[in-house]
Design an enzyme around this catalytic site. Sequence first.
Site, PDB file in Angstrom:
ATOM      1  N   THR A   1       0.557  -1.008  -0.137  1.00  0.00           N
ATOM      2  CA  THR A   1       0.200  -0.123  -0.067  1.00  0.00           C
ATOM      3  C   THR A   1       0.969   1.008  -0.075  1.00  0.00           C
ATOM      4  O   THR A   1       1.886   0.867   0.558  1.00  0.00           O
ATOM      5  CB  THR A   1      -1.215  -0.575   1.519  1.00  0.00           C
ATOM      6  OG1 THR A   1      -1.538  -0.735   1.349  1.00  0.00           O
ATOM      7  CG2 THR A   1      -1.756   1.288   1.099  1.00  0.00           C
TER       8      THR A   1
ATOM      9  N   GLY B   1       2.947  -3.107   7.774  1.00  0.00           N
ATOM     10  CA  GLY B   1       2.606  -3.393   9.544  1.00  0.00           C
ATOM     11  C   GLY B   1       4.488  -3.825   9.745  1.00  0.00           C
ATOM     12  O   GLY B   1       4.899  -4.851   8.707  1.00  0.00           O
TER      13      GLY B   1
ATOM     14  N   ARG C   1     -28.516 -12.842  32.958  1.00  0.00           N
ATOM     15  CA  ARG C   1     -28.959 -11.349  33.174  1.00  0.00           C
ATOM     16  C   ARG C   1     -30.537 -11.865  33.484  1.00  0.00           C
ATOM     17  O   ARG C   1     -31.085 -12.477  32.382  1.00  0.00           O
ATOM     18  CB  ARG C   1     -28.194 -10.401  31.715  1.00  0.00           C
ATOM     19  CG  ARG C   1     -29.179  -9.435  32.409  1.00  0.00           C
ATOM     20  CD  ARG C   1     -27.896  -8.592  33.476  1.00  0.00           C
ATOM     21  NE  ARG C   1     -28.568  -7.462  33.744  1.00  0.00           N
ATOM     22  CZ  ARG C   1     -27.840  -6.837  34.651  1.00  0.00           C
ATOM     23  NH1 ARG C   1     -26.656  -7.167  35.426  1.00  0.00           N
ATOM     24  NH2 ARG C   1     -28.046  -4.957  35.029  1.00  0.00           N
TER      25      ARG C   1
ATOM     26  N   GLY D   1     -25.066  -2.027  30.078  1.00  0.00           N
ATOM     27  CA  GLY D   1     -24.278  -1.037  31.022  1.00  0.00           C
ATOM     28  C   GLY D   1     -22.770  -1.770  31.324  1.00  0.00           C
ATOM     29  O   GLY D   1     -21.769  -1.965  30.179  1.00  0.00           O
TER      30      GLY D   1
ATOM     31  N   THR E   1     -11.227  -3.722   5.874  1.00  0.00           N
ATOM     32  CA  THR E   1     -10.554  -3.241   4.877  1.00  0.00           C
ATOM     33  C   THR E   1      -9.053  -4.108   4.567  1.00  0.00           C
ATOM     34  O   THR E   1      -9.170  -3.923   3.461  1.00  0.00           O
ATOM     35  CB  THR E   1      -9.819  -1.871   5.109  1.00  0.00           C
ATOM     36  OG1 THR E   1     -11.104  -1.338   6.004  1.00  0.00           O
ATOM     37  CG2 THR E   1     -10.318  -1.405   4.950  1.00  0.00           C
TER      38      THR E   1
ATOM     39  N   GLU F   1      -6.283  -7.229   3.538  1.00  0.00           N
ATOM     40  CA  GLU F   1      -6.218  -7.746   2.526  1.00  0.00           C
ATOM     41  C   GLU F   1      -7.405  -7.604   1.165  1.00  0.00           C
ATOM     42  O   GLU F   1      -8.154  -8.638   1.782  1.00  0.00           O
ATOM     43  CB  GLU F   1      -6.344  -9.100   3.462  1.00  0.00           C
ATOM     44  CG  GLU F   1      -5.161  -9.531   4.101  1.00  0.00           C
ATOM     45  CD  GLU F   1      -4.146  -9.697   3.751  1.00  0.00           C
ATOM     46  OE1 GLU F   1      -4.159 -10.615   2.494  1.00  0.00           O
ATOM     47  OE2 GLU F   1      -3.104 -10.272   4.698  1.00  0.00           O
TER      48      GLU F   1
HETATM   49  C1  LIG Z   1      -3.757  -1.317  10.667  1.00  0.00           C
HETATM   50  C2  LIG Z   1      -3.311  -1.467   8.653  1.00  0.00           C
HETATM   51  C3  LIG Z   1      -2.902  -2.476   9.234  1.00  0.00           C
HETATM   52  C4  LIG Z   1      -2.650  -2.520   7.666  1.00  0.00           C
HETATM   53  N1  LIG Z   1      -0.723  -3.156   7.099  1.00  0.00           N
HETATM   54  C5  LIG Z   1      -0.415  -3.253   5.558  1.00  0.00           C
HETATM   55  C6  LIG Z   1       0.279  -3.834   5.626  1.00  0.00           C
HETATM   56  O1  LIG Z   1       1.424  -4.380   6.308  1.00  0.00           O
HETATM   57  N2  LIG Z   1       1.571  -3.693   4.340  1.00  0.00           N
HETATM   58  C7  LIG Z   1       0.542  -3.404   3.703  1.00  0.00           C
HETATM   59  O2  LIG Z   1       1.011  -3.295   2.108  1.00  0.00           O
HETATM   60  N3  LIG Z   1      -0.365  -2.272   3.572  1.00  0.00           N
HETATM   61  C8  LIG Z   1      -1.249  -2.595   5.078  1.00  0.00           C
HETATM   62  N4  LIG Z   1      -2.711  -2.187   5.129  1.00  0.00           N
HETATM   63  C9  LIG Z   1      -3.319  -1.483   3.843  1.00  0.00           C
HETATM   64  C10 LIG Z   1      -4.398  -2.021   3.393  1.00  0.00           C
HETATM   65  O3  LIG Z   1      -4.328  -2.952   2.435  1.00  0.00           O
HETATM   66  C11 LIG Z   1      -5.242  -1.079   3.035  1.00  0.00           C
HETATM   67  O4  LIG Z   1      -5.861   0.090   3.372  1.00  0.00           O
HETATM   68  C12 LIG Z   1      -6.438  -1.414   2.242  1.00  0.00           C
HETATM   69  O5  LIG Z   1      -5.841  -2.730   0.274  1.00  0.00           O
HETATM   70  C13 LIG Z   1      -7.781  -0.299   1.980  1.00  0.00           C
HETATM   71  O6  LIG Z   1      -7.000   0.068   1.223  1.00  0.00           O
HETATM   72  P1  LIG Z   1      -7.269   1.994   1.153  1.00  0.00           P
HETATM   73  O7  LIG Z   1      -7.036   2.156   2.453  1.00  0.00           O
HETATM   74  O8  LIG Z   1      -6.781   2.718  -0.368  1.00  0.00           O
HETATM   75  O9  LIG Z   1      -8.457   2.420   0.455  1.00  0.00           O
HETATM   76  P2  LIG Z   1      -9.342   2.507  -0.198  1.00  0.00           P
HETATM   77  O10 LIG Z   1      -9.336   1.972  -1.621  1.00  0.00           O
HETATM   78  O11 LIG Z   1      -8.953   4.782  -1.004  1.00  0.00           O
HETATM   79  O12 LIG Z   1     -11.276   2.973  -0.019  1.00  0.00           O
HETATM   80  C14 LIG Z   1     -11.541   3.987   0.434  1.00  0.00           C
HETATM   81  C15 LIG Z   1     -13.075   3.193   0.869  1.00  0.00           C
HETATM   82  O13 LIG Z   1     -13.454   3.055  -0.884  1.00  0.00           O
HETATM   83  C16 LIG Z   1     -13.973   2.610  -1.005  1.00  0.00           C
HETATM   84  N5  LIG Z   1     -13.841   2.087  -2.731  1.00  0.00           N
HETATM   85  C17 LIG Z   1     -12.234   2.539  -3.000  1.00  0.00           C
HETATM   86  N6  LIG Z   1     -12.612   1.630  -4.620  1.00  0.00           N
HETATM   87  C18 LIG Z   1     -13.088   1.241  -4.970  1.00  0.00           C
HETATM   88  C19 LIG Z   1     -14.549   0.700  -5.839  1.00  0.00           C
HETATM   89  N7  LIG Z   1     -14.043   0.294  -6.948  1.00  0.00           N
HETATM   90  N8  LIG Z   1     -15.320   0.441  -5.895  1.00  0.00           N
HETATM   91  C20 LIG Z   1     -16.574   1.094  -4.518  1.00  0.00           C
HETATM   92  N9  LIG Z   1     -16.060   1.458  -3.717  1.00  0.00           N
HETATM   93  C21 LIG Z   1     -14.690   1.383  -3.600  1.00  0.00           C
HETATM   94  C22 LIG Z   1     -13.822   1.860  -0.432  1.00  0.00           C
HETATM   95  O14 LIG Z   1     -14.909   0.799  -0.346  1.00  0.00           O
HETATM   96  C23 LIG Z   1     -13.535   2.467   0.488  1.00  0.00           C
HETATM   97  O15 LIG Z   1     -14.646   2.241   1.288  1.00  0.00           O
HETATM   98  C24 LIG Z   1      -3.076  -1.634   6.195  1.00  0.00           C
HETATM   99  C25 LIG Z   1      -3.704  -0.788   6.757  1.00  0.00           C
HETATM  100  C26 LIG Z   1      -3.867  -0.957   8.016  1.00  0.00           C
HETATM  101  C27 LIG Z   1      -5.352   0.387   8.197  1.00  0.00           C
END
Ligand SMILES: Cc1cc2nc3c(=O)[nH]c(=O)nc-3n(C[C@H](O)[C@H](O)[C@H](O)COP(=O)(O)OP(=O)(O)OC[C@H]3O[C@@H](n4cnc5c(N)ncnc54)[C@H](O)[C@@H]3O)c2cc1C
Length: 717
Positions: free
Chosen positions: A205, A244, A385, A472, A493, A495
């Site tokens: 990402t 991560g 409860r 509560g 979100t 994977e």
């Molecule tokens: C705690 C955490 C750990 C992570 N660990 C890793 C890691 O180790 N390595 C790594 O590479 N990544 C990691 N990530 C990243 C994670 O894989 C991405 O956040 C995830 O793939 C979603 O991508 P984004 O954040 O760009 O969301 P976006 O794609 O920007 O999505 C934002 C919103 O837009 C919507 N959306 C996007 N595209 C579409 C579409 N085509 N149609 C309809 N709706 C859409 C989505 O549903 C979502 O609601 C991590 C994220 C977090 C928060």
Amino acid sequence: TPPPRRAHASSNASPPGVAMATTSRSGRHGSDDEESTPAMRRLRRLSLHLLQPAPEGGGSLGPAACAGKRRAGGLDADAAALTAYLRGRHRKMQARVYEFYVARPELQTPVELPMAAHRDLCFRQMAALVREAGVRPLSLMAADPAEYFAVMEAVGGVDISLAIKVGVQYSLWGGSVINLGTKKHKEKYFDKIDNLEYPGCFAMTELHHGSNVQALQTTATFDPVTDEFIIDTPNDGAIKWWIGNAALHGKFATVFARLILPLQGKGGEPADMGIHAFIVPIRDLETHAVLPGIEINDCGHKIGLNGVDNGALRFRSVRIPRDNLLNRFGDVARDGKYTSSLPTINRRFAATLGELVGGRVGLAYSSVGVLKVAVTIAVRYALLRQQFGPPKEPEISVLDYQSHQHKLMPMLASAYAFHFARAYLVDMYSEMKKTNDEDVTADVHVLSSGLKSYITSYTAKSISICRESCGGHGYAAVNRFGGLRNDHDIFQTFEGDNTVLLQQVAGDLLKQYQQKFKGGTLSVTWNYLRDSMGTYLSQPNPVTARWEGEDHLRDPKFQLDAFRYRTSRLLHSVAARLQKHMKTLGGFGAWNRCLNHLLTLAESHIESVILARFIEAVKSCPDEKTREVLKLVCDLYALERIWKDIGTYRNVDYVAPNKAKAIHKLVDYLSYQVRLVARELVDAFDVPDQIIRAPIGMQSEAYAQYTQGVGFYRQPT
Ligand SMILES: Cc1cc2nc3c(=O)[nH]c(=O)nc-3n(C[C@H](O)[C@H](O)[C@H](O)COP(=O)(O)OP(=O)(O)OC[C@H]3O[C@@H](n4cnc5c(N)ncnc54)[C@H](O)[C@@H]3O)c2cc1C
């Protein structure tokens, strides 16, 4: 003799408008009218008199009377027999993991913990698992993925942060090396990843792109002079984000970058060969200092999972040897020539991402584990409860309220349904790893996307419902729902974002649909679509649409047909809509115009798959009594889903009004029936108390543990 009353501040009388959880012996919940008949009132009294007091809790604060256990229709549930059937092949390994942590209090995660201490603890938990308990996750993954996923669920019970930390190290960093690399990479890295000498990251990402992996901007340019790749972050939007293990512990990262070959494009321009994966050392093996050209910053405090150190990385002309290209699907020779067994960038990209489904399988698997914990706490507490009751009679357990059954029993049924679905997914994944069969691989890709999305979204919503259903006391951190909710939320979100993944399921269904029209074959999981065009799309049968008998509604054939009919109809109609809009809006516009329809289609299909697995599991259960209980749970799962979508069925006259009403009544009745065996059903999950941990969710003496937890000591009796 009625059991003694427990003193409490509120009135014992039922507040106006609060319906009694009255149930006739025939089991049906009566309407207000029915309940007001003398016969119904007598029956209600009788059933309340039959309630057995539960064992006393600790001291004066113990529960006075629990609604006890009642049986309906002779259905008896044996938790041990259920457990024996549910128990996976790797329960022993899970028990070993649980016992290891139980014996090491210093490795257990306290309720309150600052981020820095949590990260440190999480690393120590993982290191102890590997170095002291002798669990080698990468070896397990290679030898038997089912055992690896069982370990993941067990460590998730200890702390969800730990499961994600382990997942980053083994599914993501380790998985990328063994699945995208070749023999030379396995020889060099496998053991050191497995024994944690090489903690690593999975850097896909970027700040500007998460879901749209093909739009990543980080570059890896081949330098034929030095035989190296040069890794660069061309702009701040390309900073690797959320990675991560990067903020603190990682020594390597698998970096996903565009492979650039100088002079090999048209007119001597650089050629962009698409996204490839590279092993990039990020910290010195001895000193742990960040290596030159790399800048790492901490992504900071998160809503949950604060045991995991997520970081952001920027690369400035970082050189790595040519050998560090994970070259299973594409390679660069010493002279800079590119070779691949796959002809196009898209095929290579699909193959690369296809190899990474293990993480997704792991999340679906672990999410079921989280759901089981949440449901177990909520159900046990709801049994214990008591609030209100008929005038001058003992209070009743809150699980005897129809509304409470409505909240929790379908959720309990879903946990069972998902349990069998995930076992199927893991079997398919194991087969894929063993055979490398193309059809199985395609199925696993879609199945893991669909199940991961469906299950994690369901679990996320359910945790909040469980919290609310515990009133509560559900809000006390020690009772777990806050931690579970916050830690699990991101499962929706990472994977693969759930909305994006569901579209892949819909896309695959449409592909299969087109192939069907072209006379092609369908892959294993989607076989039912073969019949769908003929059977399911003909007009609903006006006679069966009126059938409302319980035998018919509880017939798995009716249930599965109803699920599949809905999927087939959605598929047929969305295909027609797409075709229509394509002409004016183009492919992308048409897809977007039909997006909600497509998402419903994907969910509907996944529900069909889950139900089919559940029905199969019921059929295969060798013990008759256990089979009956599972059948009850399966019926609730199926009919509640049909009822939730009754509008769709009514719109096309698949069910007539009288049948819709009968389904509604039956759902209430089955929820009540499941409530009668709810304790056994949650006990059968066999989650040890050390993993449940919530005082209100313990198998016994819940109030006593809770009161002691805040400092009241047990009164001698
Ligand atoms: C705690 C955490 C750990 C992570 N660990 C890793 C890691 O180790 N390595 C790594 O590479 N990544 C990691 N990530 C990243 C994670 O894989 C991405 O956040 C995830 O793939 C979603 O991508 P984004 O954040 O760009 O969301 P976006 O794609 O920007 O999505 C934002 C919103 O837009 C919507 N959306 C996007 N595209 C579409 C579409 N085509 N149609 C309809 N709706 C859409 C989505 O549903 C979502 O609601 C991590 C994220 C977090 C928060």
